[in-house]
Write a protein that holds these residues in place. Structure first.
Motif: not given
Length: 408
Positions: A37-52, A182-191
């Protein structure tokens, strides 16, 4: 260790290494424990931050770029600017042709099923026109990139015409602020990629890597065609000389360095030194090289066009030939705004996707896919962009000084 110190240590590691680690860990974990559980949430949060953040970024980038462009370049620079713009549009056209010849799809993980495409061309054009004039605030909140583009152009030109210096500086500061976000969000792209690849492999198996591999092949093929065929043809038409000695010198010195630095701006000193070695007019290259790092983005135009068409194929959206040509122009314009933005061309994919009425959720998933393949895609893109700066600067100078002995 403080949170700030931990973050600095995290960012000190190469983003390429971090992304590769995220890919490997996500793949291994999905194969061993596919139902965590919750592993896929990391991807959803990353995409959501970019979308925002992406809609605000696109709006402010365009407004700031148009409002501050008060100075006019002299006539001696017009030729190199024409080469920059023409080659970028042509690169987008090459990408469109390749994608029509070899259509690709990728697996997206958004829930709710794929969107229903318009029934006919008339409905597509109607939706396009409606989105174009949508309320600007609603466009920002709903991620309607056509509306964002339309109003940003209007506000940018009005600010250029009627705004004072203080107001223009505020617009530029706001653009810089969102770019830093955006640069700050991108730093968490690997996660985020760790979560995305975990979900993709858990649900679809290892075949997703076949899809990513084919996407990389299409992107690299388009960039190599532009680098070794269309760009040399442009140079030959302009200079009436064999373009390949100059091209090979630019690749050897500029492209290879840019491939590893992955930054056109960081490669400016390399191009400046090469321009001096070739004996290009200093008054020309001192402006055209930095300018090229901003607006000469053939690789970005290829990425935006390709990822948009792959997304359209994936969601079952038919792409009319007429709108495919419009995509070439839009990709070229969007590519000019990619400079200085982490993830650059990737974050402008939703704007191009909106041309076909593709939901921003799916467009943002294509952005995430772009991060996954970015280790190769971004390196190739930067190599093409940066080497083209010096290539076309030299071509423009050769056109203006045909009798000069250039040191190639």
């Amino acid at each position: 260790m403080s949170l700030e110190a931990a973050f600095q240590k995290w960012t000190s590691i190469s983003i390429m290494i971090r992304i590769l680690v995220g890919l490997v860990l996500g793949t291994v974990l999905a194969l061993i424990w596919p139902d965590l559980p919750y592993i896929s949430l990391l991807g959803s949060l990353f995409v959501g931050a970019l979308k925002a953040v992406a809609p605000v970024l696109v709006f402010l980038l365009i407004v700031a770029a148009l409002s501050k462009s008060r100075a006019k370049l002299g006539s001696q620079f017009k030729y190199v600017i024409i080469l920059y713009i023409f080659s970028t549009v042509l690169a987008a056209l090459v990408a469109v042709i390749i994608n029509f010849a070899f259509p690709q799809t990728v697996t997206l993980v958004s829930g709710g099923g794929l969107p229903t495409p318009p029934e006919d061309f008339e409905e597509l054009i109607t939706n396009l026109a409606s989105n174009l004039v949508q309320n600007p605030i609603l466009s920002l909140t709903s991620g309607n990139y056509l509306g964002i583009l339309f109003w940003a152009i209007i506000f940018g030109f009005l600010l250029k015409r009627y705004g004072n210096d203080a107001t223009i500086d505020i617009a530029q500061d706001a653009s810089n602020l969102v770019t830093r976000a955006i640069r700050l969000v991108s730093e968490f792209a690997p996660i985020g990629i760790f979560g995305i690849i975990y979900e993709s492999i858990s649900e679809n198996g290892m075949e997703v890597f076949t899809e990513y591999g084919m996407l990389i092949v299409i992107l690299v093929a388009a960039m190599l065609i532009v680098m070794f065929i269309t760009n040399p043809l442009i140079v030959m038409a302009v200079t009436k000389r064999n373009p390949y000695p100059l091209l090979l010198k630019c690749i050897k010195t500029s492209a290879i360095t840019a491939f590893f630095t992955r930054s056109s701006a960081a490669n400016i000193p390399v191009n400046m030194k090469l321009a001096d070695e070739i004996d290009i007019d200093p008054e020309l290259y001192s402006v055209s090289i930095p300018l090229g790092a901003t607006i000469n983005m053939a690789g970005a135009a290829i990425t935006i066009s390709t990822m948009t068409l792959v997304c359209a194929n994936t969601v079952g959206q038919e792409v009319p030939i007429l709108l495919a040509f419009v995509l070439c122009i839009l990709s070229a314009v969007a590519a000019c705004g990619a400079s200085g933005v982490p993830g650059g061309s990737l974050l402008l994919i939703p704007m191009a996707c909106s041309l076909f009425g593709i939901d921003s959720n799916y467009a943002m998933e294509m952005v995430a896919v772009g991060y996954i393949i970015g280790v190769i895609q971004d390196s190739m893109e930067t190599a093409l962009n940066s080497s083209s700066d010096i290539l076309f600067t030299a071509a423009a100078d050769m056109h203006e000084r045909p009798d000069h002995e250039f040191k190639i």
